[in-house]
Design a protein around this motif. Structure first.
Motif, PDB file in Angstrom:
ATOM      1  N   GLN A 176      24.574  37.143  31.958  1.00 48.09           N
ATOM      2  CA  GLN A 176      25.488  38.111  31.365  1.00 48.09           C
ATOM      3  C   GLN A 176      26.100  39.025  32.430  1.00 48.09           C
ATOM      4  O   GLN A 176      27.283  39.374  32.351  1.00 48.09           O
ATOM      5  CB  GLN A 176      24.745  38.964  30.322  1.00 48.09           C
ATOM      6  CG  GLN A 176      25.647  39.795  29.421  1.00 48.09           C
ATOM      7  CD  GLN A 176      26.626  38.954  28.620  1.00 48.09           C
ATOM      8  OE1 GLN A 176      26.287  37.898  28.108  1.00 48.09           O
ATOM      9  NE2 GLN A 176      27.859  39.429  28.529  1.00 48.09           N
ATOM     10  N   LYS A 177      25.304  39.401  33.410  1.00 46.15           N
ATOM     11  CA  LYS A 177      25.829  40.245  34.497  1.00 46.15           C
ATOM     12  C   LYS A 177      26.943  39.526  35.252  1.00 46.15           C
ATOM     13  O   LYS A 177      27.949  40.119  35.612  1.00 46.15           O
ATOM     14  CB  LYS A 177      24.692  40.651  35.446  1.00 46.15           C
ATOM     15  CG  LYS A 177      23.784  41.757  34.910  1.00 46.15           C
ATOM     16  CD  LYS A 177      22.771  42.168  35.945  1.00 46.15           C
ATOM     17  CE  LYS A 177      21.830  43.251  35.421  1.00 46.15           C
ATOM     18  NZ  LYS A 177      22.528  44.518  35.172  1.00 46.15           N
ATOM     19  N   PHE A 178      26.728  38.223  35.505  1.00 46.71           N
ATOM     20  CA  PHE A 178      27.758  37.459  36.207  1.00 46.71           C
ATOM     21  C   PHE A 178      29.012  37.307  35.351  1.00 46.71           C
ATOM     22  O   PHE A 178      30.132  37.301  35.872  1.00 46.71           O
ATOM     23  CB  PHE A 178      27.214  36.081  36.605  1.00 46.71           C
ATOM     24  CG  PHE A 178      26.445  36.093  37.896  1.00 46.71           C
ATOM     25  CD1 PHE A 178      27.107  36.090  39.120  1.00 46.71           C
ATOM     26  CD2 PHE A 178      25.061  36.115  37.895  1.00 46.71           C
ATOM     27  CE1 PHE A 178      26.399  36.105  40.321  1.00 46.71           C
ATOM     28  CE2 PHE A 178      24.334  36.127  39.084  1.00 46.71           C
ATOM     29  CZ  PHE A 178      25.012  36.128  40.301  1.00 46.71           C
ATOM     30  N   LYS A 179      28.834  37.193  34.034  1.00 47.28           N
ATOM     31  CA  LYS A 179      29.991  37.084  33.132  1.00 47.28           C
ATOM     32  C   LYS A 179      30.823  38.363  33.125  1.00 47.28           C
ATOM     33  O   LYS A 179      32.021  38.337  32.866  1.00 47.28           O
ATOM     34  CB  LYS A 179      29.517  36.776  31.706  1.00 47.28           C
ATOM     35  CG  LYS A 179      29.075  35.334  31.493  1.00 47.28           C
ATOM     36  CD  LYS A 179      28.697  35.107  30.031  1.00 47.28           C
ATOM     37  CE  LYS A 179      28.314  33.648  29.791  1.00 47.28           C
ATOM     38  NZ  LYS A 179      27.914  33.424  28.370  1.00 47.28           N
ATOM     39  N   ASN A 180      30.172  39.496  33.400  1.00 44.83           N
ATOM     40  CA  ASN A 180      30.861  40.791  33.360  1.00 44.83           C
ATOM     41  C   ASN A 180      31.506  41.169  34.693  1.00 44.83           C
ATOM     42  O   ASN A 180      32.040  42.263  34.834  1.00 44.83           O
ATOM     43  CB  ASN A 180      29.883  41.903  32.941  1.00 44.83           C
ATOM     44  CG  ASN A 180      29.635  41.902  31.443  1.00 44.83           C
ATOM     45  OD1 ASN A 180      30.534  41.583  30.667  1.00 44.83           O
ATOM     46  ND2 ASN A 180      28.417  42.237  31.036  1.00 44.83           N
ATOM     47  N   ILE A 181      31.445  40.264  35.663  1.00 42.89           N
ATOM     48  CA  ILE A 181      32.125  40.534  36.931  1.00 42.89           C
ATOM     49  C   ILE A 181      33.632  40.543  36.693  1.00 42.89           C
ATOM     50  O   ILE A 181      34.168  39.663  36.031  1.00 42.89           O
ATOM     51  CB  ILE A 181      31.756  39.476  37.993  1.00 42.89           C
ATOM     52  CG1 ILE A 181      30.315  39.697  38.470  1.00 42.89           C
ATOM     53  CG2 ILE A 181      32.711  39.528  39.184  1.00 42.89           C
ATOM     54  CD1 ILE A 181      29.818  38.655  39.427  1.00 42.89           C
ATOM     55  N   GLY A 182      34.308  41.556  37.174  1.00 40.94           N
ATOM     56  CA  GLY A 182      35.752  41.648  36.938  1.00 40.94           C
ATOM     57  C   GLY A 182      36.408  42.788  37.684  1.00 40.94           C
ATOM     58  O   GLY A 182      37.106  42.569  38.689  1.00 40.94           O
ATOM     59  N   PRO A 183      36.186  44.044  37.232  1.00 41.94           N
ATOM     60  CA  PRO A 183      36.834  45.184  37.895  1.00 41.94           C
ATOM     61  C   PRO A 183      36.499  45.284  39.384  1.00 41.94           C
ATOM     62  O   PRO A 183      37.369  45.557  40.204  1.00 41.94           O
ATOM     63  CB  PRO A 183      36.292  46.394  37.114  1.00 41.94           C
ATOM     64  CG  PRO A 183      35.972  45.851  35.761  1.00 41.94           C
ATOM     65  CD  PRO A 183      35.468  44.459  36.011  1.00 41.94           C
ATOM     66  N   GLY A 184      35.242  45.029  39.741  1.00 46.49           N
ATOM     67  CA  GLY A 184      34.842  45.081  41.143  1.00 46.49           C
ATOM     68  C   GLY A 184      35.509  43.983  41.955  1.00 46.49           C
ATOM     69  O   GLY A 184      35.907  44.189  43.103  1.00 46.49           O
ATOM     70  N   ALA A 185      35.639  42.792  41.339  1.00 43.29           N
ATOM     71  CA  ALA A 185      36.288  41.673  42.024  1.00 43.29           C
ATOM     72  C   ALA A 185      37.765  41.984  42.279  1.00 43.29           C
ATOM     73  O   ALA A 185      38.319  41.610  43.316  1.00 43.29           O
ATOM     74  CB  ALA A 185      36.156  40.401  41.187  1.00 43.29           C
ATOM     75  N   LEU A 186      38.395  42.681  41.325  1.00 49.28           N
ATOM     76  CA  LEU A 186      39.801  43.059  41.496  1.00 49.28           C
ATOM     77  C   LEU A 186      39.954  44.025  42.666  1.00 49.28           C
ATOM     78  O   LEU A 186      40.901  43.932  43.448  1.00 49.28           O
ATOM     79  CB  LEU A 186      40.331  43.704  40.207  1.00 49.28           C
ATOM     80  CG  LEU A 186      41.818  44.041  40.173  1.00 49.28           C
ATOM     81  CD1 LEU A 186      42.660  42.788  40.317  1.00 49.28           C
ATOM     82  CD2 LEU A 186      42.175  44.761  38.875  1.00 49.28           C
ATOM     83  N   VAL A 187      38.995  44.951  42.791  1.00 49.08           N
ATOM     84  CA  VAL A 187      39.016  45.901  43.917  1.00 49.08           C
ATOM     85  C   VAL A 187      38.857  45.155  45.238  1.00 49.08           C
ATOM     86  O   VAL A 187      39.575  45.415  46.209  1.00 49.08           O
ATOM     87  CB  VAL A 187      37.891  46.952  43.751  1.00 49.08           C
ATOM     88  CG1 VAL A 187      37.720  47.765  45.032  1.00 49.08           C
ATOM     89  CG2 VAL A 187      38.199  47.881  42.573  1.00 49.08           C
ATOM     90  N   ALA A 188      37.911  44.204  45.274  1.00 51.15           N
ATOM     91  CA  ALA A 188      37.692  43.431  46.503  1.00 51.15           C
ATOM     92  C   ALA A 188      38.938  42.636  46.873  1.00 51.15           C
ATOM     93  O   ALA A 188      39.348  42.601  48.034  1.00 51.15           O
ATOM     94  CB  ALA A 188      36.499  42.488  46.323  1.00 51.15           C
TER      95      ALA A 188
END
Length: 416
Positions: free
Chosen positions: A7-19
Motif C-alpha cells: 500500500q505504501k508503494f501504491k501511494n507513491i506520487g507527490p514525492g516522485a513528482l518533486v524528484a
C-alpha cells in the motif's frame, strides 16, 4: 486485507513528482560541470541537499495533508497580524516569481542545449519560440499531465543510464567516499562556492515546497496517511539524490582531468560514452530536451499555484488570474533564455544559484507553518525543528559567501 508495504508503494506520487521536478536540465548541467571541474570533491553538497530536501519536503507534505490546504494558503492563514501577513505575501510572490523565472530560463536553456547537442547548427531563437509555443499549448489545453508523464519517463530512463554508467566508469570509490563526507570548497571565494550553492539550489527547489503541499493534500485526505507520505518523500527524493550523485560521478570519472571544458550538451555527452558510445550525444540531447520541457511546464504551474494560494484566489487552470501568472513566468523565461543564452551552461549555473539564495526564505515559511498549534500531534517535533534551523543557518551562510561570486557571474553573463 492489503499488505501495508504494498500500500505504501501504491501511494507513491507527490514525492516522485518533486524528484522528477528537480532532476531537470539544471541538475544535469550543474552536476556535470561540478564533476568535470572538481572531480568528486563536491558530492557532499549533493548529500546535504538531498537530506535537507527530504526534511523540508516532508514538512510541506505534512502541513498540506493535515490542513487540507496548499502551502500558499497556510502562509496566508497562519499569520494573524495583517501587516506581517501582507509582508509575507509580498515576499512569497517576489521570491517565487524571481526564482521561477530564473528556473524557467534554465529549463528553456536546457531544451536548447538538448537540441543543439544533436544539431549543433540549430538557431537558438527558433528553438525557444517552438519550445515556448509547445509549453503554452500544453498548459492552455490542460494536456500537460500526459506530456509530463511521457517526458518524466524519459528523464527517469536517463537517470537509470547515469546510474549504470557511474558503475561502468570504474570511479575511484575512495575519492567518492571522501567527496561525500568531507566538505571542501575548491577555488575558495570564486566559482567553487557558486557551484556548491548551485548544487544545493538545483536540488532543494523552493517552488517544489508549494507543489508538494498541494499534491499531498489532494492525494492523502486522512492525517493518518502522513506515514505513507513520509515513505513516498524519503524513497522518491532519496533516489533522485542518488541519480544526481551518479551524474556527478560520471563526469568526474570521464571528464575531470582531461582538460575538457563543459560548455554545451555535446561536452556533457562525454560522461556517458563508456556505456552509450556513439549514442551518448543523442541520449544527453533527448534527456536535456525532455527535462527542460517538462520542468518548463511544472515551473510555470507551480508559480501560479503558489501566487494564487497566498493571495487567496481560486486555483484552477480555467481561472484567468491563474493563466496570467503562468504565462508571465513562461514568457519571461523564454525572453531571458534568448537574451542571456550565449553562455548556456553558465546561465543554468547562475539560475540554480539564484534559487539557492531564495531558499532560506521559503524554508523559514515552511518551518513556521509546520509548527502551527492546530496541527496537533502532527506539528514539528524537536528533531525536525533543530534540523530545519541548522539547514536554514547553513544555507544562509553559504548564500552570504556566494553573494559576491553570484553577482560577479551575473554581471559577466549580462555583459558577455
Amino acid at each position: 486485507m492489503s499488505n501495508p508495504i504494498v500500500q505504501k508503494f501504491k501511494n507513491i506520487g507527490p514525492g516522485a513528482l518533486v524528484a522528477a521536478g528537480f532532476i531537470g536540465p539544471g541538475t544535469v548541467t550543474t552536476c556535470t560541470v561540478s564533476g568535470a571541474s572538481y572531480g568528486y570533491t563536491m558530492l557532499w553538497a549533493l548529500l546535504f541537499a538531498t537530506v535537507a530536501t527530504i526534511i523540508f519536503q516532508e514538512m510541506a507534505a505534512r502541513v498540506g495533508i493535515v490542513s487540507g490546504k496548499g502551502l500558499g494558503e497556510n502562509i496566508r492563514d497562519r499569520i494573524p497580524n495583517k501587516t506581517l501577513k501582507w509582508i509575507a505575501i509580498v515576499i512569497v510572490i517576489i521570491a517565487i516569481f524571481v526564482g521561477n523565472v530564473a528556473y524557467e530560463t534554465g529549463n528553456i536553456t536546457g531544451g536548447i542545449l538538448g537540441i543543439q547537442a544533436v544539431f549543433p547548427d540549430a538557431s537558438m531563437i527558433p528553438i525557444v519560440v517552438v519550445l515556448g509555443i509547445l509549453a503554452f499549448a500544453a498548459l492552455w489545453i490542460g494536456s500537460y499531465k500526459v506530456v509530463e508523464i511521457v517526458l518524466t519517463g524519459i528523464v527517469v530512463f536517463m537517470g537509470v543510464v547515469f546510474l549504470v554508467t557511474a558503475f561502468a566508469s570504474s570511479p575511484d570509490w575512495g575519492a567518492v567516499a571522501v567527496g561525500l563526507f568531507v566538505p571542501t570548497l575548491p577555488e575558495e571565494g570564486s566559482k567553487g562556492i557558486l557551484t556548491a550553492v548551485g548544487l544545493i539550489g538545483t536540488t532543494i527547489v523552493p517552488y517544489n515546497l508549494f507543489l508538494h503541499a498541494s499534491g499531498a493534500s489532494e492525494r492523502f485526505k486522512d492525517p493518518a496517511q502522513v506515514s505513507d507520505a513520509r515513505f513516498d518523500t524519503v524513497l522518491s527524493i532519496g533516489l533522485g539524490g542518488i541519480i544526481s550523485m551518479a551524474i556527478l560521478v560520471c563526469a568526474a570519472a570521464n571528464i575531470f582531468g582531461t582538460g575538457a571544458a563543459v560548455t554545451n550538451g555535446k561536452d556533457m555527452a562525454i560522461a556517458l560514452e563508456p556505456l552509450m558510445g556513439s549514442w551518448a550525444t543523442w541520449m544527453i540531447g533527448l534527456g536535456l530536451l525532455a527535462a527542460g520541457f517538462s520542468s518548463a511546464i511544472t515551473a510555470s504551474l507551480s508559480a501560479a499555484y503558489a501566487v494564487n494560494g497566498v493571495l487567496g484566489w481560486k486555483k484552477t487552470l480555467k481561472d484567468l488570474p491563474f493563466k496570467v501568472i503562468w504565462i508571465i513566468v513562461l514568457v519571461a523565461g523564454c525572453i531571458m533564455a534568448i537574451v542571456l543564452g550565449k553562455s548556456p551552461t553558465e546561465l543554468i549555473l547562475v539560475a540554480q544559484a539564484a534559487n539557492a539564495i531564495l531558499l532560506p526564505i521559503m524554508a523559514f515559511f515552511v518551518l513556521y507553518c509546520a509548527n502551527g498549534k492546530d496541527l496537533g500531534k502532527w506539528k514539528n517535533h524537536i528533531f525536525a525543528n533543530c534540523a530545519g534551523v541548522v539547514i536554514i543557518v547553513i544555507t544562509l551562510f553559504m548564500c552570504w559567501r556566494n553573494m559576491s561570486s553570484f553577482i560577479a557571474s551575473l554581471q559577466a553573463l549580462i555583459g558577455g
